[in-house]
Design a protein around this motif. Sequence first.
Motif, short mmCIF file in Angstrom:
data_model
loop_
_atom_site.label_atom_id
_atom_site.label_comp_id
_atom_site.label_asym_id
_atom_site.label_seq_id
_atom_site.Cartn_x
_atom_site.Cartn_y
_atom_site.Cartn_z
N ILE A 1 0.84 -1.20 0.00
CA ILE A 1 0.00 0.00 0.00
C ILE A 1 0.88 1.25 0.00
O ILE A 1 0.68 2.17 -0.80
CB ILE A 1 -0.93 0.01 1.23
CG1 ILE A 1 -2.02 -1.05 1.08
CG2 ILE A 1 -1.57 1.40 1.41
CD1 ILE A 1 -2.83 -1.27 2.35
N ALA A 2 1.86 1.26 0.90
CA ALA A 2 2.76 2.42 0.99
C ALA A 2 3.52 2.61 -0.32
O ALA A 2 3.66 3.73 -0.82
CB ALA A 2 3.73 2.23 2.15
N TYR A 3 4.02 1.51 -0.87
CA TYR A 3 4.78 1.56 -2.12
C TYR A 3 3.92 2.08 -3.26
O TYR A 3 4.35 2.96 -4.03
CB TYR A 3 5.31 0.16 -2.44
CG TYR A 3 6.06 0.06 -3.74
CD1 TYR A 3 7.43 0.30 -3.81
CD2 TYR A 3 5.40 -0.28 -4.93
CE1 TYR A 3 8.13 0.20 -5.01
CE2 TYR A 3 6.08 -0.37 -6.13
CZ TYR A 3 7.44 -0.13 -6.16
OH TYR A 3 8.12 -0.22 -7.35
N GLN A 4 2.71 1.54 -3.41
CA GLN A 4 1.85 1.92 -4.52
C GLN A 4 1.39 3.37 -4.41
O GLN A 4 1.24 4.06 -5.41
CB GLN A 4 0.64 0.97 -4.62
CG GLN A 4 0.99 -0.42 -5.10
CD GLN A 4 1.55 -0.43 -6.52
OE1 GLN A 4 1.27 0.48 -7.33
NE2 GLN A 4 2.35 -1.43 -6.84
N ILE B 1 -4.12 4.37 -0.49
CA ILE B 1 -3.93 4.88 0.87
C ILE B 1 -5.21 4.78 1.69
O ILE B 1 -5.17 4.70 2.93
CB ILE B 1 -3.42 6.35 0.84
CG1 ILE B 1 -2.80 6.74 2.19
CG2 ILE B 1 -4.51 7.31 0.45
CD1 ILE B 1 -1.57 5.95 2.55
N SER B 2 -6.37 4.74 1.02
CA SER B 2 -7.64 4.62 1.74
C SER B 2 -7.81 3.25 2.39
O SER B 2 -8.74 3.06 3.19
CB SER B 2 -8.80 4.89 0.78
OG SER B 2 -8.78 6.21 0.31
N ARG B 3 -6.94 2.34 2.07
CA ARG B 3 -7.00 1.01 2.69
C ARG B 3 -6.37 1.00 4.08
O ARG B 3 -6.52 0.03 4.82
CB ARG B 3 -6.30 -0.01 1.78
CG ARG B 3 -6.97 -0.17 0.41
CD ARG B 3 -6.08 -0.93 -0.55
NE ARG B 3 -5.91 -2.31 -0.13
CZ ARG B 3 -4.98 -3.12 -0.63
NH1 ARG B 3 -4.13 -2.66 -1.53
NH2 ARG B 3 -4.89 -4.37 -0.20
N LEU B 4 -5.68 2.06 4.44
CA LEU B 4 -5.15 2.17 5.79
C LEU B 4 -6.24 2.69 6.74
O LEU B 4 -7.21 3.32 6.30
CB LEU B 4 -3.96 3.13 5.84
CG LEU B 4 -2.68 2.70 5.11
CD1 LEU B 4 -1.59 3.74 5.34
CD2 LEU B 4 -2.22 1.32 5.54
N ARG B 5 -6.04 2.46 8.02
CA ARG B 5 -6.98 2.94 9.03
C ARG B 5 -7.04 4.47 8.98
O ARG B 5 -6.02 5.13 8.81
CB ARG B 5 -6.51 2.47 10.41
CG ARG B 5 -7.41 2.87 11.56
CD ARG B 5 -6.90 2.26 12.85
NE ARG B 5 -6.96 0.81 12.79
CZ ARG B 5 -6.37 0.00 13.65
NH1 ARG B 5 -5.63 0.51 14.63
NH2 ARG B 5 -6.47 -1.32 13.54
N PRO B 6 -8.23 5.06 9.13
CA PRO B 6 -8.36 6.52 9.07
C PRO B 6 -7.47 7.22 10.10
O PRO B 6 -7.35 6.79 11.25
CB PRO B 6 -9.84 6.76 9.38
CG PRO B 6 -10.53 5.50 8.96
CD PRO B 6 -9.56 4.40 9.28
#
Length: 412
Positions: A288-291, A388-393
């Motif tokens: 996620i961070a990479y993309q 980035i929306s896949r991370l916790r808010p």
Amino acid sequence: MAVPWSRCWRSGAGAAVLLDWCCGFSRRAFTHAASAGRRTDSSANATQVLFRQGPVYNFNRPTTITRRRNRCVYTTPPVCCSICSDAKLKDPFSLAQKDLQNLYEEIKKQLLVSKAELKVLCDYYFDGKGKAFRPMIVILMARACNVHSNKEGVLLPAQRSIAMISEMIHTASLVHDDVIDDSDTRRGKNTINKVWGERKAILAGDFILSAASMALARIGNNTVVSVLSQVIEDLVRGEFMQLGSKENENERFKHYLEKTFKKTASLIANSCKAVSILVNSDPEVHEIAYQYGRNVGIAFQLVDDILDFTSCANLLGKPSAADLKLGLATGPVLFACQQFPELHAMIMRRFSSDGDVDRAWQYVLKSDGVEQTNYLAQHYCQEAIRQISRLRPSTERDALIQLTELVLRRDK
């Protein structure tokens, strides 16, 4: 308002290649927010278009497919760019300002050297007048990953070191780029090679890079070292790719986007990945961070290529049409070539004949090359938001979402 994919990339000219590069994986829906430019018939009745997976793409007959549901780290609302409602949205730069307050002073400490002249050269661009765009993203990503991993968003010293290292690697690459391109100005002042000569500029860039490598080694994480070492390889490969071009239009688009990733986006992508590795062992979080970094990085460079045609030298801090003068065919030129095939010969001879630069400039302005490149940049930002929306808010996560809009709207 949305613009269908077929509007942005008409038949031929790298459509399949762009689909592969813009997606991270196939079988996905794409729409593109229309820019503030002219309204077209096709944009008025825009629809969402899905393309079938596989090596052969028929862009005249898009095929509806079933989208697979991916397992997300964090389940987000249907609109992937939603912002936390319980916190006031903060400017990304302001949010990271405290962590970046002494960034350049700490970099200068890494560049301690007994030879006075070398010290002056190395400190030349670390005057606090840069945007600090890369370390700002790294800081925000680190805190977002920390919150996601139940670490309360506390920044680790090693994560802050990676933000510092990213700026050092970036600056070293600028010093070397200016030598290769024989540039006279950078950030509104004379380049190091202009003031002290090419040889000393190369040595200064090498020294900054070596100091960054030493700081990286001190982090003591072999995986992080491996990830950031990839950036150095990509920078060199990207520079070599920039020296060449492709005869075939499809290959030319792929070449351009791959070069853009290696020269610009790799540093952001791998730095984001590195800070996630330090706090979370889940490979999906690393991806996620990479993309996010990859997509924002490519969008940033696409906008930079647009500004070469739309912004004046005073805003950019460097002469406009610089890319054409260097023989480089960027996104606006490649898209314009679809409407004006005369550009093909100019691209292959790298705009070296008399009048090539002026004619190419006019063709780009007459075409919708700038508009199409803007659509492409918008797509990359949408994909960054989705990731980035896949991370916790968190406040930092939302700032990274907002950052995509700032990337698209910047004028320098």
